[in-house]
Scaffold this motif. Structure first.
Motif, PDB file in Angstrom:
ATOM      1  N   SER A 161       0.506  -1.148  -0.429  1.00 30.78           N
ATOM      2  CA  SER A 161      -0.208   0.164  -0.297  1.00 30.78           C
ATOM      3  C   SER A 161       1.025   1.482  -0.221  1.00 30.78           C
ATOM      4  O   SER A 161       2.183   1.140   0.128  1.00 30.78           O
ATOM      5  CB  SER A 161      -0.542  -0.055   0.907  1.00 30.78           C
ATOM      6  OG  SER A 161      -0.723  -0.105   2.256  1.00 30.78           O
ATOM      7  N   ASP A 212      -7.405   0.706 -11.500  1.00 35.11           N
ATOM      8  CA  ASP A 212      -8.846   1.807 -11.685  1.00 35.11           C
ATOM      9  C   ASP A 212      -9.049   2.669 -10.173  1.00 35.11           C
ATOM     10  O   ASP A 212      -7.737   2.393  -9.467  1.00 35.11           O
ATOM     11  CB  ASP A 212      -9.859   0.312 -11.783  1.00 35.11           C
ATOM     12  CG  ASP A 212      -9.856  -0.141 -10.623  1.00 35.11           C
ATOM     13  OD1 ASP A 212      -9.071  -0.044  -9.378  1.00 35.11           O
ATOM     14  OD2 ASP A 212     -10.793  -1.318 -10.716  1.00 35.11           O
ATOM     15  N   ILE A 234      -9.015   6.763  -3.848  1.00 32.62           N
ATOM     16  CA  ILE A 234      -8.458   5.150  -3.384  1.00 32.62           C
ATOM     17  C   ILE A 234      -8.013   4.315  -5.317  1.00 32.62           C
ATOM     18  O   ILE A 234      -8.824   4.244  -6.171  1.00 32.62           O
ATOM     19  CB  ILE A 234      -9.691   4.266  -3.542  1.00 32.62           C
ATOM     20  CG1 ILE A 234      -9.990   4.753  -2.094  1.00 32.62           C
ATOM     21  CG2 ILE A 234      -8.746   2.526  -3.753  1.00 32.62           C
ATOM     22  CD1 ILE A 234     -11.427   3.935  -0.898  1.00 32.62           C
ATOM     23  N   ARG A 236      -5.919   1.133  -7.408  1.00 32.30           N
ATOM     24  CA  ARG A 236      -6.020  -0.154  -7.185  1.00 32.30           C
ATOM     25  C   ARG A 236      -5.029  -0.416  -7.884  1.00 32.30           C
ATOM     26  O   ARG A 236      -4.440   0.027  -9.266  1.00 32.30           O
ATOM     27  CB  ARG A 236      -7.182  -0.707  -7.517  1.00 32.30           C
ATOM     28  CG  ARG A 236      -7.087  -2.346  -6.554  1.00 32.30           C
ATOM     29  CD  ARG A 236      -8.441  -3.314  -6.908  1.00 32.30           C
ATOM     30  NE  ARG A 236      -9.224  -3.000  -8.448  1.00 32.30           N
ATOM     31  CZ  ARG A 236      -8.573  -3.973  -9.212  1.00 32.30           C
ATOM     32  NH1 ARG A 236      -8.093  -5.099  -9.115  1.00 32.30           N
ATOM     33  NH2 ARG A 236      -9.404  -4.450 -10.195  1.00 32.30           N
ATOM     34  N   GLY A 240      -1.855  -5.729  -7.136  1.00 30.71           N
ATOM     35  CA  GLY A 240      -2.705  -5.750  -6.052  1.00 30.71           C
ATOM     36  C   GLY A 240      -3.140  -4.847  -5.377  1.00 30.71           C
ATOM     37  O   GLY A 240      -3.318  -4.328  -4.018  1.00 30.71           O
ATOM     38  N   LEU A 242      -3.141  -1.046  -3.128  1.00 32.00           N
ATOM     39  CA  LEU A 242      -3.515  -0.091  -3.067  1.00 32.00           C
ATOM     40  C   LEU A 242      -2.876   1.239  -2.963  1.00 32.00           C
ATOM     41  O   LEU A 242      -2.246   0.930  -1.348  1.00 32.00           O
ATOM     42  CB  LEU A 242      -4.643  -0.361  -1.821  1.00 32.00           C
ATOM     43  CG  LEU A 242      -6.549  -1.747  -2.406  1.00 32.00           C
ATOM     44  CD1 LEU A 242      -6.457  -1.574  -1.489  1.00 32.00           C
ATOM     45  CD2 LEU A 242      -6.894  -2.002  -3.370  1.00 32.00           C
ATOM     46  N   THR A 244      -4.025   5.299  -0.942  1.00 24.62           N
ATOM     47  CA  THR A 244      -5.595   6.397  -0.983  1.00 24.62           C
ATOM     48  C   THR A 244      -3.994   7.821  -1.852  1.00 24.62           C
ATOM     49  O   THR A 244      -3.127   7.752  -0.981  1.00 24.62           O
ATOM     50  CB  THR A 244      -5.333   6.545   0.306  1.00 24.62           C
ATOM     51  OG1 THR A 244      -4.560   6.888   0.886  1.00 24.62           O
ATOM     52  CG2 THR A 244      -6.826   5.438   1.039  1.00 24.62           C
ATOM     53  N   ARG A 366     -16.695   3.718 -10.429  1.00 27.85           N
ATOM     54  CA  ARG A 366     -15.004   3.489 -10.615  1.00 27.85           C
ATOM     55  C   ARG A 366     -14.184   3.641 -12.118  1.00 27.85           C
ATOM     56  O   ARG A 366     -15.333   2.367 -12.469  1.00 27.85           O
ATOM     57  CB  ARG A 366     -14.973   1.670 -10.321  1.00 27.85           C
ATOM     58  CG  ARG A 366     -13.768   1.372 -10.139  1.00 27.85           C
ATOM     59  CD  ARG A 366     -13.526  -0.178  -9.431  1.00 27.85           C
ATOM     60  NE  ARG A 366     -14.109  -1.093  -8.051  1.00 27.85           N
ATOM     61  CZ  ARG A 366     -13.264  -0.723  -6.882  1.00 27.85           C
ATOM     62  NH1 ARG A 366     -12.313  -0.083  -7.532  1.00 27.85           N
ATOM     63  NH2 ARG A 366     -13.743  -0.544  -5.915  1.00 27.85           N
TER      64      ARG A 366
END
Ligand SMILES: NC(=O)c1ccc[n+]([C@@H]2O[C@H](COP(=O)([O-])OP(=O)(O)OC[C@H]3O[C@@H](n4cnc5c(N)ncnc54)[C@H](O)[C@@H]3O)[C@@H](O)[C@H]2O)c1
Length: 401
Positions: A161, A212, A234, A236, A240, A242, A244, A366
């Protein structure tokens, strides 16, 4: 300036757009013996005159002055065109320069719309001998280079992340200072498209392919602008991971930029362009320590990533010192016949991700970044959500940014 007999002739540069950032490009070129600013272009004669004076004061010859790029290209003698105009004109002017046979440096963002940016990318692909670079000077920061190097070596383990936060403050006067600022047509967006795109580009450089985006935007702290001063999203990634993303120009009193990257074996934090936390597996000589500056780490990776500009006397304090490093890379790319450090594809990916944020905020859904690049949303207007009257006046005392 002294040129040794065997040194290649300096590249002849035209600076197009003589506002805030055009002056910085002229300043950087004046400090680089591989560059000569031979032309300055702006419809405002006082601005071309000011940049000309700036170059002469730096001991450089006065450049020719033009009101339009077409006139400068017709006069000839230009190797590189540097596009420093309002964002909505970037790709069209870059294409004009490319088709006239010059190399091109385009300020960020690549453009405000995908269609002209894609057209430029395709035209550039058909002219592989001409270098086209997109400014993203923070990729040359010592801190960013150190994090990227550790990521490439897998030293954070699996990257899970990231948190990117652009907590800036821009006064109402800033937006009022140019008719193009804060408009969809020429600024193309607000806190994210203009200010946050630097950090977003670093995020993409660190985490890879964005898949996305889900986002919301609002205009809450300024008047007389069409675009957002707060964007949250957010993102992605194909891996995989993530992330912010928060970009604002209405954070008082301006807390700067923070970018955190986290993995199963380590993390890094960059704050205000400096590496403030670094933990990775397989500690190496030169890794950041609490008592060591980020410059030392980055310098170990790449040689000095800092330019030789004096922050007291230039725009460097505001925009960082890495424009000089990026221009040095452009010179090397041209001379070595290789791709520049930041390519059109990089610029298009960052632009498409910004557009995905605006499209998601507008449509309430999205949005896939690849669909934005491929044209699924071409011509689709975006708008700013969540606007509300401000409860109180903007404070008059603000940080100088
Ligand atoms: N990399 C960075 O850190 C950084 C910092 C600031 C601005 N920028 C980017 O630089 C661009 C310009 O921003 P600015 O703050 O310098 O704006 P500015 O308004 O200060 O300057 C823009 C200049 O371009 C001129 N211009 C407009 N259309 C032109 C044309 N067709 N041909 C020649 N000149 C033209 C205007 O007259 C003006 O002088 C924007 O895209 C912005 O996002 C990048």
């Amino acid at each position: 300036m002294t040129i040794t007999p065997d040194a290649p002739a300096p590249l002849r540069v035209a600076v197009v757009g003589c506002g805030v950032i055009g002056r910085l490009h002229a300043e950087v070129a004046a400090e680089n013996r591989d560059l000569d600013v031979v032309a300055v272009v702006d419809p405002h004669p006082d601005r071309t005159a000011a940049v000309s004076d700036q170059l002469v004061a730096a001991g450089r010859p006065a450049p020719r002055r033009f009101a339009a790029l077409g006139d400068a290209l017709a006069a000839g003698g230009i190797d590189v065109v540097s596009v420093c105009t309002p964002s909505g004109e970037h790709a069209a002017l870059a294409l004009e320069a490319l088709e006239a046979g010059t190399h091109v440096v385009v300020e960020k963002p690549l453009d405000v719309a995908i269609e002209p940016a894609r057209k430029l990318r395709d035209a550039s692909a058909a002219r592989p001998d001409q270098v086209v670079a997109v400014i993203s000077q923070h990729r040359h920061d010592a801190s960013a280079l150190a994090v990227h190097r550790a990521l490439e070596a897998g030293r954070f383990g699996r990257v899970t992340s990231a948190v990117a936060s652009v907590d800036w403050y821009r006064t109402q006067e800033y937006y009022d200072s140019g008719a193009w600022r804060g408009t969809w047509a020429l600024d193309g967006g607000g806190a994210l498209m203009n200010q946050g795109v630097h950090t977003l580009d670093l995020l993409l450089w660190f985490l890879g392919e964005p898949v996305d985006v889900v986002a919301s935007t609002a205009r809450l702290g300024h008047d007389r602008i069409e675009v957002e001063d707060v964007a949250v999203a957010i993102v992605r990634f194909a891996s995989g991971a993530l992330a912010t993303l928060h970009a604002s120009t209405t954070v008082y009193p301006d807390l700067g930029v923070r970018l955190q990257v986290h993995g199963t074996d380590g993390s890094a934090v960059i704050e205000a362009d400096e590496l403030t936390f670094f933990h990775a597996r397989d500690a190496e000589d030169g890794d950041w320590q609490a008592d060591q500056s980020a410059e030392e780490v980055g310098a170990g990776a790449t040689g000095s990533a800092r330019g030789a500009l004096d922050p007291q006397e230039s725009h460097v304090a505001q925009y960082g010192s890495s424009h000089g490093a990026q221009w040095a890379d452009v010179v090397a790319a041209i001379r070595e016949g290789r791709a520049p450090w930041v390519t059109l594809d990089d610029g298009l990916r960052a632009l498409a991700t910004v557009r995905a944020v605006y499209l998601s905020a507008t449509l309430g859904e999205r949005v896939r970044v690849a669909d934005v690049v491929d044209g699924r949303y071409d011509g689709r207007a975006t708008r700013t959500g969540g606007t509300a009257p401000r409860p109180q006046e903007t404070p008059t005392r603000a940080p100088a940014r």
